[in-house]
Write an enzyme that holds these catalytic residues in place. Structure first.
Site, mmCIF file in Angstrom:
data_model
loop_
_atom_site.group_PDB
_atom_site.id
_atom_site.type_symbol
_atom_site.label_atom_id
_atom_site.label_comp_id
_atom_site.label_asym_id
_atom_site.label_seq_id
_atom_site.Cartn_x
_atom_site.Cartn_y
_atom_site.Cartn_z
ATOM 1 N N HIS A 68 0.825 -1.225 0.000
ATOM 2 C CA HIS A 68 0.000 0.000 0.000
ATOM 3 C C HIS A 68 0.850 1.262 0.000
ATOM 4 C CE1 HIS A 68 -3.859 -2.132 0.963
ATOM 5 N NE2 HIS A 68 -2.945 -3.054 1.192
ATOM 6 N N HIS A 121 -6.737 -4.844 11.191
ATOM 7 C CA HIS A 121 -5.750 -5.378 10.238
ATOM 8 C C HIS A 121 -4.361 -4.884 10.645
ATOM 9 C CE1 HIS A 121 -4.174 -6.761 6.396
ATOM 10 N NE2 HIS A 121 -3.703 -5.549 6.149
HETATM 11 ZN ZN LIG Z 1 -2.523 -4.723 4.551
#
Ligand SMILES: [Zn+2]
Length: 272
Positions: free
Chosen positions: A67, A120
């Site tokens: 990300h 997460h």
């Molecule tokens: Zn992740």
């Protein structure tokens, strides 16, 4: 001196696939663009070039490399602000954010509000557009690896209770909110959902529609909050049918609460 009113160009979201199953999102008005979760710089630079867009901001949801990996390349190309979570240990973030913050994305005039959605990762945030023009398709959610099509992110740093709270915040958004998550995991998630909730008609319809979509190599994302509430077992852990399925495979004791049901679902999915 006169002032003429120029209506703001309509904003759009481009899907930029990366790696095996990531989606990077490019929000633009035809001139300026902001990227969400650029795990890779090259496909974003290519999309900017192809569409004649100038990068004005980077938005991050959490610290994972798929990300954030493209941030250095993008900053070498354009010195833009990097918005991101205050509590996820990302050195490149210049505009640290947490729940309750509102930002105006440079170049786009786009207002986004921030939600804390830990689970997460410890500091994971989501970006919400609540004030789009009247009409369908103008409420947006960029939720990284928290909510997926028919699924949710793994709990690498947070607890089941945190993730249940985080998902509840997302489920409370307007039904027509478009869910821009960061991975194409929908079909595999739907197969799990079908095992958990075989009698869910909305789930059967979605499985058919999304299988066709993937058969044509098209994304199943964005979905909507309404679709997720109707088909995503991780938003439905309190449903009696799901609790019965969990009990039938010996993964949940009778009378267990929603968090225990969620935790059992998450563990079952990890080995499904
Ligand atoms: Zn992740």
């Amino acid at each position: 001196m006169t002032h003429s009113h120029t209506p703001r160009a309509k904003l759009a979201v481009l899907t930029v696939p990366a790696f095996k199953d990531n989606y990077l999102w490019l929000i633009h008005d035809g001139v300026h663009a902001a990227v969400v979760d650029p795990g890779d710089g090259a496909p974003i630079l290519e999309a900017l070039r192809t569409n004649g867009l100038r990068l004005t901001a980077i938005l991050l949801t959490h610290h994972h490399a798929d990300h954030t990996g493209g941030v250095p390349d993008l900053l070498a190309h354009a010195r833009v602000p990097v918005f991101g979570p205050r509590h996820d240990g990302i050195a490149a973030v210049t505009e640290p954010l947490a729940e309750g913050d509102r930002i105006t994305v440079p170049g786009l005039g786009l207002e986004l509000s921030v939600l804390d959605v830990p689970g997460h990762t410890r500091g994971h945030i989501a970006y919400v557009r609540r004030d789009g023009e009247i009409g369908a398709g103008t409420h947006w959610l960029f939720c990284g690896d928290t909510l997926f099509g028919a699924g949710c992110g793994r709990l690498f740093e947070g607890t089941p209770a945190q993730m249940v709270d985080s998902l509840a915040k997302l489920a409370a958004l307007p039904d027509d909110t478009l869910v821009y998550c960061a991975h194409e995991y929908t079909l595999s998630n739907l197969r799990f959902a079908e095992a958990v909730e075989p009698a869910n008609q909305a789930l059967q319809l979605r499985l058919r529609a999304d299988s066709e979509q993937r058969g044509r190599k098209l994304p199943t994302i964005p979905s909507t909050i309404a679709i997720e509430k109707a088909t995503n077992p991780f938003l439905r852990a309190g449903e009696p049918g799901i609790q019965a399925s969990l009990a039938a495979v010996g993964k949940l004791a009778p009378g267990a609460d929603r968090v225990a049901a969620f935790a059992a679902l998450r563990e079952w999915k990890n080995v499904f």
